[in-house]
Design a protein around this motif. Structure first.
Motif, PDB file in Angstrom:
ATOM      1  N   THR A   1       0.652  -1.066  -0.110  1.00  0.00           N
ATOM      2  CA  THR A   1       0.064   0.123  -0.104  1.00  0.00           C
ATOM      3  C   THR A   1       1.052   1.304  -0.313  1.00  0.00           C
ATOM      4  O   THR A   1       2.020   0.868   0.300  1.00  0.00           O
ATOM      5  N   LEU A   2       0.221   2.176  -0.230  1.00  0.00           N
ATOM      6  CA  LEU A   2       0.704   3.803  -0.372  1.00  0.00           C
ATOM      7  C   LEU A   2       0.319   4.562   0.299  1.00  0.00           C
ATOM      8  O   LEU A   2      -0.711   4.789  -0.594  1.00  0.00           O
ATOM      9  N   THR A   3       0.701   4.864   0.998  1.00  0.00           N
ATOM     10  CA  THR A   3       0.128   6.269   2.206  1.00  0.00           C
ATOM     11  C   THR A   3       0.281   7.808   1.112  1.00  0.00           C
ATOM     12  O   THR A   3       1.006   7.990  -0.303  1.00  0.00           O
ATOM     13  N   GLU A   4      -0.317   8.877   1.395  1.00  0.00           N
ATOM     14  CA  GLU A   4      -0.858   9.954   0.463  1.00  0.00           C
ATOM     15  C   GLU A   4       0.697  10.700   0.998  1.00  0.00           C
ATOM     16  O   GLU A   4       1.089  11.785  -0.014  1.00  0.00           O
ATOM     17  N   ASP A   5       1.337  10.769   2.434  1.00  0.00           N
ATOM     18  CA  ASP A   5       2.119  11.104   2.232  1.00  0.00           C
ATOM     19  C   ASP A   5       3.813  10.279   1.646  1.00  0.00           C
ATOM     20  O   ASP A   5       4.973  10.782   2.117  1.00  0.00           O
ATOM     21  N   GLY A   6       3.974   9.600   1.057  1.00  0.00           N
ATOM     22  CA  GLY A   6       4.837   8.666   0.234  1.00  0.00           C
ATOM     23  C   GLY A   6       5.236   7.398   1.149  1.00  0.00           C
ATOM     24  O   GLY A   6       5.927   7.084   0.521  1.00  0.00           O
ATOM     25  N   ASN A   7       4.937   7.085   1.860  1.00  0.00           N
ATOM     26  CA  ASN A   7       5.699   5.563   2.251  1.00  0.00           C
ATOM     27  C   ASN A   7       4.823   4.491   1.986  1.00  0.00           C
ATOM     28  O   ASN A   7       3.331   4.189   1.779  1.00  0.00           O
ATOM     29  N   LEU A   8       5.712   3.930   2.032  1.00  0.00           N
ATOM     30  CA  LEU A   8       5.478   1.881   1.312  1.00  0.00           C
ATOM     31  C   LEU A   8       4.290   1.439   2.133  1.00  0.00           C
ATOM     32  O   LEU A   8       5.915   1.034   3.497  1.00  0.00           O
ATOM     33  N   VAL A   9       3.863   1.021   2.547  1.00  0.00           N
ATOM     34  CA  VAL A   9       3.752  -0.626   3.821  1.00  0.00           C
ATOM     35  C   VAL A   9       4.020  -2.237   3.502  1.00  0.00           C
ATOM     36  O   VAL A   9       3.022  -1.853   2.059  1.00  0.00           O
ATOM     37  N   CYS A  10       4.076  -2.861   3.300  1.00  0.00           N
ATOM     38  CA  CYS A  10       4.107  -3.731   2.665  1.00  0.00           C
ATOM     39  C   CYS A  10       3.209  -5.129   3.756  1.00  0.00           C
ATOM     40  O   CYS A  10       4.540  -5.159   5.015  1.00  0.00           O
ATOM     41  N   SER A  11       2.443  -6.447   3.261  1.00  0.00           N
ATOM     42  CA  SER A  11       2.713  -6.811   4.701  1.00  0.00           C
ATOM     43  C   SER A  11       1.466  -7.988   3.909  1.00  0.00           C
ATOM     44  O   SER A  11       1.908  -8.171   3.231  1.00  0.00           O
ATOM     45  N   TYR A  12       1.245  -8.917   4.309  1.00  0.00           N
ATOM     46  CA  TYR A  12       0.925 -10.696   4.246  1.00  0.00           C
ATOM     47  C   TYR A  12      -0.080 -11.031   4.162  1.00  0.00           C
ATOM     48  O   TYR A  12      -0.680 -10.673   6.035  1.00  0.00           O
ATOM     49  N   LEU A  13      -1.531 -10.952   3.750  1.00  0.00           N
ATOM     50  CA  LEU A  13      -2.599 -11.295   4.131  1.00  0.00           C
ATOM     51  C   LEU A  13      -2.675 -13.220   4.549  1.00  0.00           C
ATOM     52  O   LEU A  13      -1.840 -13.973   3.581  1.00  0.00           O
ATOM     53  N   GLY A  14      -3.678 -13.637   5.615  1.00  0.00           N
ATOM     54  CA  GLY A  14      -3.428 -14.851   5.559  1.00  0.00           C
ATOM     55  C   GLY A  14      -2.404 -15.170   6.614  1.00  0.00           C
ATOM     56  O   GLY A  14      -2.798 -14.223   7.689  1.00  0.00           O
ATOM     57  N   THR A  15      -2.461 -16.356   7.226  1.00  0.00           N
ATOM     58  CA  THR A  15      -1.484 -16.742   8.186  1.00  0.00           C
ATOM     59  C   THR A  15       0.103 -16.742   7.856  1.00  0.00           C
ATOM     60  O   THR A  15       0.292 -16.604   6.787  1.00  0.00           O
ATOM     61  N   ASP A  16       0.645 -17.372   8.642  1.00  0.00           N
ATOM     62  CA  ASP A  16       2.409 -16.918   8.551  1.00  0.00           C
ATOM     63  C   ASP A  16       2.761 -17.857   7.064  1.00  0.00           C
ATOM     64  O   ASP A  16       2.529 -18.976   7.427  1.00  0.00           O
ATOM     65  N   PRO A  17       3.321 -16.712   6.680  1.00  0.00           N
ATOM     66  CA  PRO A  17       4.371 -17.141   5.076  1.00  0.00           C
ATOM     67  C   PRO A  17       5.081 -17.870   5.432  1.00  0.00           C
ATOM     68  O   PRO A  17       5.941 -17.490   6.310  1.00  0.00           O
ATOM     69  N   GLU A  18       5.582 -19.190   3.842  1.00  0.00           N
ATOM     70  CA  GLU A  18       6.331 -19.818   5.075  1.00  0.00           C
ATOM     71  C   GLU A  18       7.781 -19.222   4.163  1.00  0.00           C
ATOM     72  O   GLU A  18       7.923 -19.217   3.235  1.00  0.00           O
ATOM     73  N   ILE A  19       8.410 -18.312   4.973  1.00  0.00           N
ATOM     74  CA  ILE A  19       9.107 -17.307   4.656  1.00  0.00           C
ATOM     75  C   ILE A  19      10.423 -17.775   5.378  1.00  0.00           C
ATOM     76  O   ILE A  19      11.468 -17.556   5.535  1.00  0.00           O
ATOM     77  N   HIS A  20      10.666 -19.179   6.214  1.00  0.00           N
ATOM     78  CA  HIS A  20      11.899 -18.830   6.838  1.00  0.00           C
ATOM     79  C   HIS A  20      12.579 -20.386   5.842  1.00  0.00           C
ATOM     80  O   HIS A  20      12.609 -21.290   6.725  1.00  0.00           O
ATOM     81  N   VAL A  21      12.624 -20.753   4.999  1.00  0.00           N
ATOM     82  CA  VAL A  21      13.189 -21.307   3.380  1.00  0.00           C
ATOM     83  C   VAL A  21      14.927 -21.005   3.791  1.00  0.00           C
ATOM     84  O   VAL A  21      15.266 -20.063   3.937  1.00  0.00           O
TER      85      VAL A  21
END
Length: 142
Positions: free
Chosen positions: A113-133
């Motif tokens: 998402t991009l906010t009006e003041d220029g901040n980018l926010v990265c999110s993940y929808l759902g349960t914990d993603p499999e990121i510890h590969v």
């Protein structure tokens, strides 16, 4: 034109989605979510009870269905599978002006998402993603 369609309201956003059974045209109106086939046939109309701002549509790989994320003016995100509301949330950050889906280092379904003041926010929808590969080089906080 080969075909035409009168939406009956102002169109806020529109996307084409490549799917195995065709390429639907997803249209966000001021009060509705409209889906047409690539031949101009109406697939569905979903009336919305909130003020929409923008949308992101994509093909759900596992269910082979159309998924649509709609950003609302009141900082909400609505997740639809075809015309059925599956999930809703309210963002903690305000003034969102942009929305996109992204894949980061093999983690599918990230939300940016991009906010009006220029901040980018990265999110993940759902349960914990499999990121510890092992050897992925990515260590995201939970």
């Amino acid at each position: 034109p080969d075909w035409a369609f009168n939406f009956g309201e102002h169109v806020l956003d529109m996307q084409f989605v490549e799917m195995p059974n065709g390429a639907p045209i997803v249209v966000l109106g001021e009060r509705s979510l409209i889906c047409l086939s690539d031949t101009g046939t109406l697939r569905f109309v979903k009336l919305l009870n909130f003020g929409p701002l923008g949308l992101v549509s994509y093909a759900n790989d596992t269910a082979k269905t159309l998924m649509t994320l709609i950003l609302s003016r009141s900082h909400g995100l609505y997740v639809f599978q075809e015309y059925t509301l599956k999930w809703a949330l309210r963002f903690s950050h305000e003034s969102i002006v942009g929305l996109a889906r992204a894949d980061f280092h093999g983690v599918r379904g990230g939300l940016v998402t991009l906010t009006e003041d220029g901040n980018l926010v990265c999110s993940y929808l759902g349960t914990d993603p499999e990121i510890h590969v092992e050897n992925s080089g990515v260590d995201l906080p939970h």
